[in-house]
Design a protein around this motif. Structure first.
Motif, PDB file in Angstrom:
ATOM      1  N   VAL A 110       9.219   9.741  -7.841  1.00 41.20           N
ATOM      2  CA  VAL A 110       8.053   8.534  -8.323  1.00 41.20           C
ATOM      3  C   VAL A 110       8.556   7.353  -7.444  1.00 41.20           C
ATOM      4  O   VAL A 110       7.987   6.408  -6.878  1.00 41.20           O
ATOM      5  N   SER A 111       9.975   7.212  -7.373  1.00 38.78           N
ATOM      6  CA  SER A 111      10.683   5.806  -6.849  1.00 38.78           C
ATOM      7  C   SER A 111      10.757   6.045  -5.432  1.00 38.78           C
ATOM      8  O   SER A 111      10.560   5.147  -4.818  1.00 38.78           O
ATOM      9  N   ASP A 112      10.777   7.191  -4.729  1.00 38.53           N
ATOM     10  CA  ASP A 112      10.744   7.282  -3.439  1.00 38.53           C
ATOM     11  C   ASP A 112       9.287   6.950  -2.917  1.00 38.53           C
ATOM     12  O   ASP A 112       9.171   6.243  -1.918  1.00 38.53           O
ATOM     13  N   ALA A 113       8.253   7.433  -3.588  1.00 40.36           N
ATOM     14  CA  ALA A 113       6.905   7.014  -3.405  1.00 40.36           C
ATOM     15  C   ALA A 113       6.656   5.557  -3.254  1.00 40.36           C
ATOM     16  O   ALA A 113       6.149   4.846  -2.483  1.00 40.36           O
ATOM     17  N   LEU A 114       7.337   4.857  -4.304  1.00 45.70           N
ATOM     18  CA  LEU A 114       7.236   3.480  -4.503  1.00 45.70           C
ATOM     19  C   LEU A 114       7.832   2.654  -3.290  1.00 45.70           C
ATOM     20  O   LEU A 114       7.197   1.622  -2.823  1.00 45.70           O
ATOM     21  N   ALA A 115       9.221   3.189  -3.016  1.00 44.82           N
ATOM     22  CA  ALA A 115      10.030   2.507  -1.903  1.00 44.82           C
ATOM     23  C   ALA A 115       9.045   2.766  -0.609  1.00 44.82           C
ATOM     24  O   ALA A 115       9.126   1.869   0.188  1.00 44.82           O
ATOM     25  N   LEU A 243       2.076  11.148  -2.660  1.00 49.05           N
ATOM     26  CA  LEU A 243       3.147  11.777  -2.136  1.00 49.05           C
ATOM     27  C   LEU A 243       3.036  13.448  -2.772  1.00 49.05           C
ATOM     28  O   LEU A 243       3.167  14.308  -2.183  1.00 49.05           O
ATOM     29  N   ALA A 244       2.960  13.558  -4.235  1.00 46.94           N
ATOM     30  CA  ALA A 244       2.436  14.632  -4.923  1.00 46.94           C
ATOM     31  C   ALA A 244       1.308  15.830  -4.251  1.00 46.94           C
ATOM     32  O   ALA A 244       1.764  16.922  -3.892  1.00 46.94           O
ATOM     33  N   ALA A 245       0.349  14.895  -3.940  1.00 46.77           N
ATOM     34  CA  ALA A 245      -0.953  15.652  -3.191  1.00 46.77           C
ATOM     35  C   ALA A 245      -0.596  16.153  -1.915  1.00 46.77           C
ATOM     36  O   ALA A 245      -0.701  17.293  -1.501  1.00 46.77           O
ATOM     37  N   ALA A 246       0.401  15.449  -1.099  1.00 43.80           N
ATOM     38  CA  ALA A 246       0.663  15.863   0.202  1.00 43.80           C
ATOM     39  C   ALA A 246       1.582  17.163   0.054  1.00 43.80           C
ATOM     40  O   ALA A 246       1.710  18.096   0.959  1.00 43.80           O
ATOM     41  N   HIS A 262      -6.797  16.254  -3.900  1.00 41.61           N
ATOM     42  CA  HIS A 262      -7.485  14.966  -3.934  1.00 41.61           C
ATOM     43  C   HIS A 262      -6.611  14.022  -4.800  1.00 41.61           C
ATOM     44  O   HIS A 262      -5.727  14.316  -5.763  1.00 41.61           O
ATOM     45  N   VAL A 263      -6.627  12.616  -4.474  1.00 36.23           N
ATOM     46  CA  VAL A 263      -6.065  11.578  -5.429  1.00 36.23           C
ATOM     47  C   VAL A 263      -7.144  10.692  -6.001  1.00 36.23           C
ATOM     48  O   VAL A 263      -7.765   9.968  -5.167  1.00 36.23           O
ATOM     49  N   SER A 264      -6.919  10.501  -7.259  1.00 34.07           N
ATOM     50  CA  SER A 264      -7.978   9.669  -7.949  1.00 34.07           C
ATOM     51  C   SER A 264      -7.642   8.223  -7.608  1.00 34.07           C
ATOM     52  O   SER A 264      -6.516   7.774  -7.493  1.00 34.07           O
ATOM     53  N   ARG A 265      -8.635   7.499  -7.225  1.00 33.16           N
ATOM     54  CA  ARG A 265      -8.818   6.064  -7.070  1.00 33.16           C
ATOM     55  C   ARG A 265      -9.149   5.372  -8.259  1.00 33.16           C
ATOM     56  O   ARG A 265      -9.316   3.994  -8.352  1.00 33.16           O
ATOM     57  N   THR A 266      -9.228   5.953  -9.429  1.00 31.01           N
ATOM     58  CA  THR A 266      -9.856   5.198 -10.659  1.00 31.01           C
ATOM     59  C   THR A 266      -8.536   4.638 -11.322  1.00 31.01           C
ATOM     60  O   THR A 266      -7.443   5.066 -11.363  1.00 31.01           O
ATOM     61  N   VAL A 267      -9.045   3.126 -11.444  1.00 37.31           N
ATOM     62  CA  VAL A 267      -7.655   2.109 -11.869  1.00 37.31           C
ATOM     63  C   VAL A 267      -7.596   2.541 -13.349  1.00 37.31           C
ATOM     64  O   VAL A 267      -8.833   2.129 -14.109  1.00 37.31           O
ATOM     65  N   THR A 268      -6.499   2.992 -13.871  1.00 36.99           N
ATOM     66  CA  THR A 268      -6.514   3.338 -15.312  1.00 36.99           C
ATOM     67  C   THR A 268      -5.480   1.907 -15.691  1.00 36.99           C
ATOM     68  O   THR A 268      -4.776   2.410 -16.934  1.00 36.99           O
TER      69      THR A 268
END
Length: 287
Positions: A110-115, A243-246, A262-268
């Motif tokens: 998760v933090s790699d994707a954030l970086a 990242l996970a989808a890739a 797919h990756v959800s674009r729904t803002v939660t």
């Protein structure tokens, strides 16, 4: 077309359940192991809007970062919002799998994707996983900027590159201080202040920073300033979905599964609006 059990085995290889924290609730929540999987949706939260998106998409599997039932339950009645989620998933033959703290500490995680979203170069984990001999897994990441920025400029970069939320980016510290090194941690990060201090970085970007821990942290750093940047929880974790989808896409291609990922674009993010304070004097009266 692979079976659910095959896809779950691949996901468990990426994020082994045994690497989750003892209090966590990860793994498959809903799903028949023998069902076929052709379309997968990644999202942060297993809420009804996301499940409805999965139904509309025709997904067979929903993978979320946050657990549906973190503290257990005694009912899945459709009169509860989590129960409605379960009923909708089952009625539409959609499986649900969760990767939470086991994805936080993964390499990449998760933090790699954030970086990556912030354009930072990862140097090492903030809190290394002692079971990893290579020293790549762990919680949070220590990073370097491509070139120095002020805290104000780095906050603007974060606001531009992370998903838009009502909160945006809050800053504690000198906005004009120079930032060369940053610690990042997707999700709630104020439990990591000791490790951030020890890392000797110029700034720490995370989410859910509370008043007293942040105030005490800034006071402790008065002789050696370190800025805090507080983003929305959802925004700091959403980049992991891409990242996970890739990662699953690559597995699908290698194994000839032909999955549509797919990756959800729904803002939660739960906050829907923000009203900025008016300029005031030190007593709170308008200037």
């Amino acid at each position: 077309m692979p079976r659910l059990s095959e896809v779950i085995a691949a996901l468990e290889n990426l994020w082994p359940a045994e690497r989750a924290e003892s209090w966590d609730a990860v793994g498959t929540v809903v799903g028949e192991p023998g069902q076929d999987v052709g379309r997968v949706l990644f999202a942060v939260d297993p809420v009804q809007d996301v499940v409805d998106e999965a139904v509309k998409l025709g997904a067979d599997l929903l993978v979320t970062h946050h657990p549906l039932y973190l503290r257990g339950t005694t009912t899945v009645a459709a009169t509860t919002f989590k129960g409605r989620v379960v009923h909708t998933l089952i009625k539409n033959d959609i499986a649900l799998h969760v990767a939470h703290t086991n994805a936080d500490t993964a390499d990449p995680g998760v933090s790699d994707a954030l970086a990556g979203a912030l354009g930072l170069r990862v140097v090492r984990p903030l809190v290394p996983d002692p079971s990893d001999p290579e020293g790549r897994r762990g919680l949070g990441r220590i990073c370097e900027l491509d070139h120095p920025l002020t805290v104000r400029e780095f906050a603007a970069r974060a606001a531009e590159r992370l998903p838009a939320t009502a909160q945006g980016i809050r800053v504690a510290g000198d906005p004009d201080a120079v930032v060369r090194t940053v610690a990042v941690s997707g999700g709630s990060g104020d439990s990591l202040f000791d490790q951030v201090r020890a890392a000797g970085v110029d700034a720490f970007l995370t989410a859910d920073l509370r008043h007293h821990p942040a105030s005490e942290f800034i006071a402790d750093r008065s002789r050696d300033p370190l800025a805090l940047l507080d983003a929305a929880h959802w925004a700091t974790e959403w980049p992991w979905c891409e990242l996970a989808a890739a990662q699953l896409d690559e597995i699908s291609d290698r194994r000839g599964w032909g999955l549509r990922v797919h990756v959800s674009r729904t803002v939660t993010d739960p906050w829907t609006a923000h009203a900025a304070s008016v300029t005031t004097d030190h007593l709170g009266a308008p200037n």
